[in-house]
Design an enzyme around this catalytic site. Structure first.
Site, PDB file in Angstrom:
ATOM      1  N   ASP A   1      -7.001  32.403 -19.344  1.00 52.47           N
ATOM      2  CA  ASP A   1      -8.251  31.841 -19.866  1.00 52.47           C
ATOM      3  C   ASP A   1      -8.923  30.855 -18.914  1.00 52.47           C
ATOM      4  O   ASP A   1      -9.571  29.897 -19.335  1.00 52.47           O
ATOM      5  CB  ASP A   1      -8.011  31.148 -21.229  1.00 52.47           C
TER       6      ASP A   1
ATOM      7  N   LYS B   1     -11.795  33.971 -15.676  1.00 54.46           N
ATOM      8  CA  LYS B   1     -11.779  35.133 -14.765  1.00 54.46           C
ATOM      9  C   LYS B   1     -12.939  36.084 -15.052  1.00 54.46           C
ATOM     10  O   LYS B   1     -13.539  36.638 -14.135  1.00 54.46           O
ATOM     11  CB  LYS B   1     -10.449  35.907 -14.902  1.00 54.46           C
TER      12      LYS B   1
ATOM     13  N   LYS C   1     -15.948  35.494 -16.275  1.00 47.82           N
ATOM     14  CA  LYS C   1     -17.228  34.989 -15.764  1.00 47.82           C
ATOM     15  C   LYS C   1     -17.306  35.169 -14.240  1.00 47.82           C
ATOM     16  O   LYS C   1     -18.322  35.634 -13.719  1.00 47.82           O
ATOM     17  CB  LYS C   1     -17.378  33.504 -16.130  1.00 47.82           C
TER      18      LYS C   1
ATOM     19  N   ASN D   1      -4.289  42.003 -24.688  1.00 48.97           N
ATOM     20  CA  ASN D   1      -3.907  40.594 -24.867  1.00 48.97           C
ATOM     21  C   ASN D   1      -4.932  39.721 -24.141  1.00 48.97           C
ATOM     22  O   ASN D   1      -5.091  38.549 -24.433  1.00 48.97           O
ATOM     23  CB  ASN D   1      -2.484  40.310 -24.353  1.00 48.97           C
TER      24      ASN D   1
ATOM     25  N   GLY E   1      -8.662  38.408 -23.020  1.00 46.72           N
ATOM     26  CA  GLY E   1      -9.985  38.243 -23.621  1.00 46.72           C
ATOM     27  C   GLY E   1     -10.847  37.565 -22.578  1.00 46.72           C
ATOM     28  O   GLY E   1     -10.616  36.408 -22.236  1.00 46.72           O
ATOM     29  N   HIS E   2     -11.767  38.309 -22.010  1.00 47.10           N
ATOM     30  CA  HIS E   2     -12.586  37.786 -20.917  1.00 47.10           C
ATOM     31  C   HIS E   2     -14.023  37.615 -21.391  1.00 47.10           C
ATOM     32  O   HIS E   2     -14.666  38.581 -21.806  1.00 47.10           O
ATOM     33  CB  HIS E   2     -12.506  38.716 -19.699  1.00 47.10           C
TER      34      HIS E   2
ATOM     35  N   GLN F   1      -4.481  37.428 -17.691  1.00 46.55           N
ATOM     36  CA  GLN F   1      -3.499  36.346 -17.828  1.00 46.55           C
ATOM     37  C   GLN F   1      -3.532  35.416 -16.603  1.00 46.55           C
ATOM     38  O   GLN F   1      -4.580  35.267 -16.006  1.00 46.55           O
ATOM     39  CB  GLN F   1      -2.080  36.905 -18.064  1.00 46.55           C
TER      40      GLN F   1
ATOM     41  N   THR G   1       4.048  36.781 -20.306  1.00 46.56           N
ATOM     42  CA  THR G   1       3.646  38.102 -20.742  1.00 46.56           C
ATOM     43  C   THR G   1       4.592  39.120 -20.081  1.00 46.56           C
ATOM     44  O   THR G   1       5.531  38.749 -19.377  1.00 46.56           O
ATOM     45  CB  THR G   1       2.153  38.359 -20.425  1.00 46.56           C
TER      46      THR G   1
ATOM     47  N   PRO H   1      -6.024  27.783 -31.511  1.00 49.92           N
ATOM     48  CA  PRO H   1      -6.394  26.624 -30.687  1.00 49.92           C
ATOM     49  C   PRO H   1      -5.527  26.620 -29.425  1.00 49.92           C
ATOM     50  O   PRO H   1      -4.328  26.890 -29.497  1.00 49.92           O
ATOM     51  CB  PRO H   1      -6.062  25.412 -31.551  1.00 49.92           C
TER      52      PRO H   1
HETATM   53  P1  GDP Z   1     -10.642  34.486 -18.969  1.00 50.73           P
HETATM   54  O1  GDP Z   1      -9.655  35.069 -19.909  1.00 50.73           O
HETATM   55  O2  GDP Z   1      -9.994  33.923 -17.744  1.00 50.73           O
HETATM   56  O3  GDP Z   1     -11.766  35.419 -18.634  1.00 50.73           O
HETATM   57  O4  GDP Z   1     -11.293  33.248 -19.730  1.00 50.73           O
HETATM   58  P2  GDP Z   1     -11.802  33.211 -21.267  1.00 50.73           P
HETATM   59  O5  GDP Z   1     -13.069  33.947 -21.348  1.00 50.73           O
HETATM   60  O6  GDP Z   1     -10.713  33.582 -22.198  1.00 50.73           O
HETATM   61  O7  GDP Z   1     -12.005  31.665 -21.457  1.00 50.73           O
HETATM   62  C1  GDP Z   1     -12.852  30.907 -20.656  1.00 50.73           C
HETATM   63  C2  GDP Z   1     -13.923  30.248 -21.552  1.00 50.73           C
HETATM   64  O8  GDP Z   1     -14.602  29.253 -20.805  1.00 50.73           O
HETATM   65  C3  GDP Z   1     -15.001  31.222 -21.999  1.00 50.73           C
HETATM   66  O9  GDP Z   1     -15.453  30.830 -23.268  1.00 50.73           O
HETATM   67  C4  GDP Z   1     -16.100  31.044 -20.956  1.00 50.73           C
HETATM   68  O10 GDP Z   1     -17.405  31.348 -21.451  1.00 50.73           O
HETATM   69  C5  GDP Z   1     -15.991  29.578 -20.662  1.00 50.73           C
HETATM   70  N1  GDP Z   1     -16.337  29.169 -19.285  1.00 50.73           N
HETATM   71  C6  GDP Z   1     -16.099  29.815 -18.119  1.00 50.73           C
HETATM   72  N2  GDP Z   1     -16.487  29.052 -17.070  1.00 50.73           N
HETATM   73  C7  GDP Z   1     -16.960  27.893 -17.600  1.00 50.73           C
HETATM   74  C8  GDP Z   1     -17.452  26.676 -17.021  1.00 50.73           C
HETATM   75  O11 GDP Z   1     -17.540  26.488 -15.828  1.00 50.73           O
HETATM   76  N3  GDP Z   1     -17.833  25.687 -17.911  1.00 50.73           N
HETATM   77  C9  GDP Z   1     -17.735  25.833 -19.275  1.00 50.73           C
HETATM   78  N4  GDP Z   1     -18.101  24.832 -20.054  1.00 50.73           N
HETATM   79  N5  GDP Z   1     -17.261  26.967 -19.825  1.00 50.73           N
HETATM   80  C10 GDP Z   1     -16.870  27.963 -18.998  1.00 50.73           C
HETATM   81  P1  IMO Z   2      -6.525  36.296 -20.390  1.00 52.29           P
HETATM   82  O1  IMO Z   2      -6.624  37.528 -19.531  1.00 52.29           O
HETATM   83  C1  IMO Z   2      -3.975  33.316 -22.305  1.00 52.29           C
HETATM   84  C2  IMO Z   2      -0.019  34.672 -23.674  1.00 52.29           C
HETATM   85  C3  IMO Z   2       0.240  34.702 -25.164  1.00 52.29           C
HETATM   86  C4  IMO Z   2       1.723  34.415 -25.179  1.00 52.29           C
HETATM   87  C5  IMO Z   2       2.236  35.156 -23.964  1.00 52.29           C
HETATM   88  C6  IMO Z   2       2.803  36.537 -24.259  1.00 52.29           C
HETATM   89  O2  IMO Z   2      -7.597  36.195 -21.418  1.00 52.29           O
HETATM   90  O3  IMO Z   2      -6.373  35.084 -19.551  1.00 52.29           O
HETATM   91  P2  IMO Z   2       1.694  38.879 -24.894  1.00 52.29           P
HETATM   92  O4  IMO Z   2       0.830  39.274 -26.038  1.00 52.29           O
HETATM   93  O5  IMO Z   2       1.078  39.089 -23.551  1.00 52.29           O
HETATM   94  O6  IMO Z   2       3.076  39.474 -24.979  1.00 52.29           O
HETATM   95  O7  IMO Z   2       1.906  37.275 -25.073  1.00 52.29           O
HETATM   96  O8  IMO Z   2       1.112  35.298 -23.094  1.00 52.29           O
HETATM   97  N1  IMO Z   2      -1.215  35.434 -23.217  1.00 52.29           N
HETATM   98  C7  IMO Z   2      -2.359  34.862 -22.816  1.00 52.29           C
HETATM   99  N2  IMO Z   2      -2.741  33.568 -22.785  1.00 52.29           N
HETATM  100  N3  IMO Z   2      -4.798  34.269 -21.831  1.00 52.29           N
HETATM  101  C8  IMO Z   2      -4.429  35.567 -21.821  1.00 52.29           C
HETATM  102  O9  IMO Z   2      -5.168  36.542 -21.253  1.00 52.29           O
HETATM  103  C9  IMO Z   2      -3.171  35.916 -22.376  1.00 52.29           C
HETATM  104  N4  IMO Z   2      -2.517  37.096 -22.542  1.00 52.29           N
HETATM  105  C10 IMO Z   2      -1.314  36.773 -23.053  1.00 52.29           C
HETATM  106  O10 IMO Z   2      -0.503  33.715 -25.832  1.00 52.29           O
HETATM  107  O11 IMO Z   2       1.954  33.048 -24.956  1.00 52.29           O
HETATM  108 MG    MG Z   3      -9.065  34.883 -21.921  1.00 52.17          MG
END
Ligand code: GDP
Ligand code: IMO
Ligand code: MG
Length: 438
Positions: A13, A16, A18, A38, A40-41, A223, A238, A303
């Site tokens: 999270d 990646k 963005k 698993n 979520g981008h 991840q 993971t 959370p």
């Molecule tokens: P990913 O799994 O690595 O693609 O990241 P996620 O999408 O799960 O979580 C990143 C969150 O931070 C998302 O809600 C993005 O929209 C947000 N985000 C990404 N870059 C920035 C940033 O520079 N500033 C803020 N405030 N939010 C960001």
């Molecule tokens: P992105 O690509 C954050 C975490 C789960 C758990 C562990 C194992 O959005 O960054 P799994 O379902 O993979 O067997 O769970 O890994 N996890 C993540 N945490 N971002 C993710 O993906 C994740 N994918 C798995 O919360 O702790």
């Molecule tokens: Mg994510």
């Protein structure tokens, strides 16, 4: 051969999606190489928000080649829903290609994931319960069902029977579950195959051809390094390798095809699920970061745990990935803090201090963080577009991180929007040949 890998440098999270979307504009293809839904981008473009779980974060560019590599585990139902959802919002998904060798998440994988967590009780990992672990386990046990199997009824049925046979005991509580009925499952998966057939391809060859023609291929990790099954905080990880090295195996290219490895890190740290987190904050500051950063999971809504930036873990991630550039996201979230703390070292249970990530689980589980205090800044960063727009406190923070990690910062995130980034000179030079971002 310009291959660029984007990997998470923390516990996932990091942003990646963005960054991949941003770089995809100048790229010829975007490829996912591990993980499954698993992940979520999130991509934010203007008023629109997109949450992608399986489809690479390049899909919003019409006709862009977006490849799901052999290393990904695919829940076909989720993939089809994602495709339908994108189509309904007017996105052209014609550029999607799916590796015929990618493994499929079957209904029993999801049941076993949840059952496994329930059995672990207080020791549970906090998985996303999407069947990721059991699917990769079947792959290793050579009992996996692959995308290509969807196209042959006889083979599909035979493989499902073979895969379920050793699981009979653990699946007994679900005996009556209609999702596990052989006939229903086969019929359903044949329909999935029919829906996905037009996208199935020899993706390894396709990627090789692109690289051979000097096209720009972006390999999008899911991840993050600390969730890596070999090098992360095992067993709280993971079931795949979210490291740059896996980008080769998960797509079918060799290491020499990769030129750049960009590690993405937030300006602080988050983690979803259980496991060690030395710089975690359990106080009001942790809650402040969660609220300001909107730190709630994209996939499960849970959370996220929050803490100060952990430079010990980040240094480790830089080493594991041979990171060539660092991207620091969410710097805007730290605005308004008088002082910012950074974890620069660890302290063991015996009081000993160290700066390397410990390889021993017991040591890691009893580690607390040694913090260094830096000055903050008051200004909102949302409108900053160049380094000189950033307040001096923010620039000093970035310099401190780069110096501690030994990797230069290419790009800084100052908000969720696509345009809310600051390119550094180093970033421009590496990726754009000095021309700067569009
Ligand atoms: P990913 O799994 O690595 O693609 O990241 P996620 O999408 O799960 O979580 C990143 C969150 O931070 C998302 O809600 C993005 O929209 C947000 N985000 C990404 N870059 C920035 C940033 O520079 N500033 C803020 N405030 N939010 C960001
Ligand atoms: P992105 O690509 C954050 C975490 C789960 C758990 C562990 C194992 O959005 O960054 P799994 O379902 O993979 O067997 O769970 O890994 N996890 C993540 N945490 N971002 C993710 O993906 C994740 N994918 C798995 O919360 O702790
Ligand atoms: Mg994510």
């Amino acid at each position: 051969m310009p291959g660029i890998v984007i990997v998470g440098a923390q516990w996932g999270d990091e942003g990646k999606g963005k960054i991949t979307d941003l770089l995809a504009e100048g790229g010829d293809a975007v490829v996912r190489f591990q993980g499954g839904n698993n992940a979520g981008h999130t991509i934010v473009r203007g008023e629109q928000e997109w949450k992608l779980h399986l489809i690479p974060s390049g899909i919003l560019y019409p006709g862009k080649l977006c490849i799901i590599g052999n290393g990904v585990v695919i829940d076909p139902r989720v993939l089809i829903d994602e495709l339908d959802g994108l189509r309904a919002r007017g996105v052209d998904v014609g550029g999607l290609r799916i590796s015929a060798n990618a493994h499929l998440i079957m209904p029993y994988h999801m049941l076993l994931d949840s059952a496994g967590e329930a059995k672990l009780g207080s020791l549970q990992i906090g998985t996303t319960r999407r069947g990721i672990g059991p699917c990769y386990a079947d792959k290793a046990a050579r009992l996996g069902i692959r995308v290509q199997d969807l196209l042959d009824e006889k083979i599909l049925k035979k493989k499902i029977v073979a895969a379920m046979e050793p699981k009979r005991l653990s699946l007994r509580p679900y005996e009556k579950d209609p999702a596990l009925d052989l006939h229903t499952m086969t019929e359903e998966f044949l329909i999935f195959g029919h829906r996905l057939e037009q996208h199935i391809a020899d993706t390894s060859k396709l990627i090789w051809q692109l690289l051979d023609e000097h096209k720009k291929v972006i390999l999008e990790g899911a991840q993050g390094a600390m969730l890596d099954i070999d090098h992360g905080t095992y067993p709280f990880v993971t079931s795949s390798n979210p490291l740059a090295g896996a980008a080769c195996v998960g797509t079918g290219i060799g290491p020499k095809a990769i030129d750049e490895i960009w590690g993405i890190s937030k300006a602080y740290t988050t983690r979803v699920g259980a496991g060690p987190f030395p710089s975690e904050l359990h106080d009001g500051m942790g809650e402040t970061l969660r609220q300001r950063g909107g730190e709630f999971g994209t996939t499960t809504g849970r959370p996220r745990r929050t803490g100060w930036l952990d430079l010990v873990a980040l240094r480790y991630a830089a080493r594991l990935n041979t990171m060539t550039s660092l991207v620091v996201t969410k710097l805007d979230v730290l605005s308004g803090l008088d002082r910012i703390q950074v974890c620069t070292g660890y302290r063991g249970a015996d009081g000993a201090e160290f700066e390397d990530f410990p390889y021993h689980q017991t040591v890691l589980h009893h580690t607390t963080s040694k913090l260094t205090e830096l000055g903050g800044w008051k200004e909102d960063l949302g409108e900053c577009r160049t380094l000189s727009d950033l307040p001096s406190g923010a620039r000093e923070y970035l310099d401190f991180i780069a110096e501690q990690i030994g990797v230069s910062v290419a790009l800084v995130g100052v908000g969720p929007g696509r345009e809310q980034v600051v390119w550094t000179e180093a970033g421009r030079q590496t990726l754009m040949g000095g021309d700067g971002a569009s």
